[in-house]
Design a protein around this motif. Sequence first.
Motif, PDB file in Angstrom:
ATOM      1  N   HIS A   1     -19.637  -9.763  42.262  1.00 17.05           N
ATOM      2  CA  HIS A   1     -21.068  -9.598  42.489  1.00 17.05           C
ATOM      3  C   HIS A   1     -21.655  -8.456  41.662  1.00 17.05           C
ATOM      4  CE1 HIS A   1     -19.201  -6.746  45.264  1.00 17.05           C
ATOM      5  NE2 HIS A   1     -20.324  -6.047  45.206  1.00 17.05           N
ATOM      6  N   LEU A   2     -20.821  -7.465  41.327  1.00 21.03           N
ATOM      7  CA  LEU A   2     -21.319  -6.302  40.599  1.00 21.03           C
ATOM      8  C   LEU A   2     -21.871  -6.696  39.229  1.00 21.03           C
ATOM      9  CD1 LEU A   2     -18.573  -3.617  41.354  1.00 21.03           C
ATOM     10  CD2 LEU A   2     -20.878  -3.745  42.299  1.00 21.03           C
ATOM     11  N   GLY A   3     -21.055  -7.405  38.464  1.00 26.41           N
ATOM     12  CA  GLY A   3     -21.474  -7.782  37.124  1.00 26.41           C
ATOM     13  C   GLY A   3     -22.643  -8.736  37.120  1.00 26.41           C
ATOM     14  N   LYS A   4     -22.600  -9.731  38.007  1.00 24.82           N
ATOM     15  CA  LYS A   4     -23.674 -10.726  38.046  1.00 24.82           C
ATOM     16  C   LYS A   4     -25.000 -10.090  38.440  1.00 24.82           C
ATOM     17  CE  LYS A   4     -20.624 -14.633  39.161  1.00 24.82           C
ATOM     18  NZ  LYS A   4     -20.258 -15.644  40.175  1.00 24.82           N
ATOM     19  N   THR A   5     -24.971  -9.261  39.480  1.00 26.48           N
ATOM     20  CA  THR A   5     -26.201  -8.637  39.976  1.00 26.48           C
ATOM     21  C   THR A   5     -26.786  -7.681  38.962  1.00 26.48           C
ATOM     22  OG1 THR A   5     -25.479  -8.791  42.271  1.00 26.48           O
ATOM     23  CG2 THR A   5     -27.180  -7.160  41.776  1.00 26.48           C
ATOM     24  N   PHE A   6     -25.949  -6.800  38.419  1.00 26.61           N
ATOM     25  CA  PHE A   6     -26.471  -5.717  37.598  1.00 26.61           C
ATOM     26  C   PHE A   6     -26.729  -6.133  36.150  1.00 26.61           C
ATOM     27  CE2 PHE A   6     -24.137  -3.103  40.917  1.00 26.61           C
ATOM     28  CZ  PHE A   6     -25.291  -2.913  41.656  1.00 26.61           C
ATOM     29  N   SER A   7     -26.052  -7.149  35.662  1.00 26.65           N
ATOM     30  CA  SER A   7     -26.348  -7.627  34.309  1.00 26.65           C
ATOM     31  C   SER A   7     -27.757  -8.207  34.250  1.00 26.65           C
ATOM     32  CB  SER A   7     -25.321  -8.678  33.881  1.00 26.65           C
ATOM     33  OG  SER A   7     -24.049  -8.085  33.681  1.00 26.65           O
TER      34      SER A   7
END
Length: 363
Positions: A97-103
């Motif tokens: 979720h970190l990469g998807k949300t923050f990208s």
Amino acid sequence: MRLIPVNLLKPGMVLGKKIYNSDGLILLAEGVKLTDGLIRRLGGLDLSYIYIEDAKTEDIAIPELLSQQTKLEAIRSIRTGFKNLEERPTMKGSFLHLGKTFSGMMETIMDEISAVDESMVLLTDMNTNDFNLYQHSLNVCLYSMVLGISYGYSREEIRVLGLGALLHDIGKTRIPAGLIQKPGRLTDEEFREVQKHTEIGFKILKDEPNIPLISAHCALQHHERLDGSGYPRGLKGPETHEYAKWIAITDSYDAMTTHRVYKPAMLPHQAVEVMYAGSGTLYEQSFLAIFRDRVAIYPPGMTVQLSTGETGVVSKIHSEVPHRPVVRILNNAAGEELRQLYEIDLSESLAVMIAGTGQTNPD
């Protein structure tokens, strides 16, 4: 609009900008007329300065890098992502979720910053009470991206730098909150525990498919210093990635200019002076020079005293020379209030200097 110390507030003054808590929720709306009770409440919020409406400065606009909607959405996303980590008993497994949300967030932020004609490092919110990991992460991200644009990085490089800046302190989600917010001096053992957030952050981010490895190294290296006095590895000079060197500057600046439980906030020009003492030893000299040229050390609405003895309020900032703003003169050298106001453009009146910051009481 005027920026004045909270201790000079008087009943009848009108709030010029919303006041938020550390989660981005509105505590007081703009346009509210201050009473004795509200002033006492504001005094307990750990705010140093607030914006008020003022007839002499009503046309002075306070620029924003991000729209309020984007800012609040970003804070919510950061809070949700970080709290998910805080609530997990172990670090095993993936954090997709970190990469998807923050990208996705990086794309929105880049679009908004790129649309601002006079992009510079401004205090993102002087009307926010107290330090908060989520707001700090967003501030450092915004500051770093602005500097990356000035440096000439490509859009992709700015995205990677922005992700590294946004997530630089993610390791603190695994450090006891009591240590992060401790009001007094940390013991040596406690400080060593807090220092672990750099390595923890790297471990969280390094294997995530949507997080560039360089961004993970920003979490690991943002407390390294040129002379080897930083942590966790005591790296020197070129051993530290240049993105981490940018974040070292913006992280320090935001920490200094935000109220903390153990120290009050500095004004921008004070923080820049402190940081320049570490130029070439703690911080990359050439990067710090760019930072100095892009930071609005005298925010719009701030009262300044000129070398001529006149006192006024910063009315406009020049993006190319932010330390030489336009000043609206309110009081002459004798301290007398002027009926007919005038402005001095310090980018043209080179013999006139800002001698200090002060305060003239609004009517």
